[in-house]
Write a protein that holds these residues in place. Sequence first.
Motif, PDB file in Angstrom:
ATOM      1  N   ASN A 139       0.799   7.825  -9.639  1.00 50.03           N
ATOM      2  CA  ASN A 139      -0.592   7.447  -9.370  1.00 50.03           C
ATOM      3  C   ASN A 139      -1.456   8.673  -9.112  1.00 50.03           C
ATOM      4  O   ASN A 139      -2.633   8.695  -9.484  1.00 50.03           O
ATOM      5  CB  ASN A 139      -0.646   6.497  -8.166  1.00 50.03           C
ATOM      6  CG  ASN A 139      -0.243   5.077  -8.537  1.00 50.03           C
ATOM      7  OD1 ASN A 139      -0.298   4.686  -9.696  1.00 50.03           O
ATOM      8  ND2 ASN A 139       0.188   4.308  -7.549  1.00 50.03           N
TER       9      ASN A 139
ATOM     10  N   ARG B  36       0.832  -1.203   0.000  1.00 50.40           N
ATOM     11  CA  ARG B  36       0.000   0.000   0.000  1.00 50.40           C
ATOM     12  C   ARG B  36       0.871   1.259   0.000  1.00 50.40           C
ATOM     13  O   ARG B  36       0.558   2.234  -0.683  1.00 50.40           O
ATOM     14  CB  ARG B  36      -0.912  -0.004   1.215  1.00 50.40           C
ATOM     15  CG  ARG B  36      -2.058  -1.006   1.124  1.00 50.40           C
ATOM     16  CD  ARG B  36      -2.890  -0.994   2.391  1.00 50.40           C
ATOM     17  NE  ARG B  36      -3.933  -2.016   2.345  1.00 50.40           N
ATOM     18  CZ  ARG B  36      -4.631  -2.408   3.398  1.00 50.40           C
ATOM     19  NH1 ARG B  36      -4.409  -1.845   4.585  1.00 50.40           N
ATOM     20  NH2 ARG B  36      -5.554  -3.342   3.283  1.00 50.40           N
TER      21      ARG B  36
ATOM     22  N   MET C 151       2.037   2.303  -3.304  1.00 51.24           N
ATOM     23  CA  MET C 151       1.007   2.862  -4.194  1.00 51.24           C
ATOM     24  C   MET C 151       0.896   4.378  -4.059  1.00 51.24           C
ATOM     25  O   MET C 151       0.276   5.044  -4.893  1.00 51.24           O
ATOM     26  CB  MET C 151      -0.348   2.214  -3.902  1.00 51.24           C
ATOM     27  CG  MET C 151      -0.420   0.739  -4.259  1.00 51.24           C
ATOM     28  SD  MET C 151      -1.991  -0.015  -3.773  1.00 51.24           S
ATOM     29  CE  MET C 151      -3.129   0.828  -4.864  1.00 51.24           C
TER      30      MET C 151
END
Length: 322
Positions: A135, A127, A130
């Motif tokens: 992103n 996580r 990410m």
Amino acid sequence: MSTSTDANITVYWNNASSSMNRYFSIFLFLFGTIGNILNILVLFQRELRTNSCSFLFLISSIANLVAILSGLTTRMLSGWALDLTNTIDWLCKLRAFIVFVSRNIALLSIMFAALDRWLSSSINVHRRHMSTLKNAQRAVILLLIFSSIIYSPIFYCYKANLINAPLKCYGETNICRISNDLIYACCTILFPILLMSLFGIMTITNIRHVQSRANMTNSIERLPISKKKKVDRQLSLMLFIQIILLALFTLPQAIQKLYSTITANQILTPAQSAFNNFLFNLVLLLTYVANGMPFYIYTLSGGTVFRNALIQLFRKLNQIHP
């Protein structure tokens, strides 16, 4: 006597609405434009714009500035009956589309910033990975597409020179008004605020887990906090305060939109219509407070990270114009 009293009340609320649009709009325009321009200049500095959360703050500030310039300019002019969007169809449609899309992007960017803080504070390594600038950039592209799609019916629904509507530039039919009000109340305000709050609570939970694990370690020496972690903590604080104030200034309009949808078929007296119109304008202008406040939130709650970037900006400007 009753008719005379109703007429006086109607005139009172109509004058109050006109004065509010004329003078409060000017304050909000200056307040929001100056704040967002400074915000954009500060957040555009390399140290901040390469951070995924700061990048989303930057996009939100740009969207807020667009919303203020496109929305409040016409509201100020309407106080002197100079608003061309009230009389020209294509200007009415374009202005409404830009305002709604920019507001949607502004709030959803903060929602994604809350998601980014949750990811970056997670114990799960996958996580944390990410939470990247790439992103965040992808999220902005999706936001632009999503916002443009859900508000594209404005080009069909909105029309100028309307009489029985809160604004002269408004949805032409009841179906258009109800659908647009529900989309705005749910997609632009309620759902983003709920998700922001959820991710905020989950981020606080992650931080507590990290702190409890750190306290359980047997190391006597305390490791210094890295610069990146310091930036992350201060960005999280800025985000949490902004979420609370966003809810405070935008939820009243969502409630008003839902109320007007439920009572769309009720017959109102002129005094009641004037009062409802005043409330409509009041909660609408409160949302522009939400559009204009981020710079002041970041300055007061951003710690040394944001304030140092602001000081560096002023120093650069002084070097350019000694």
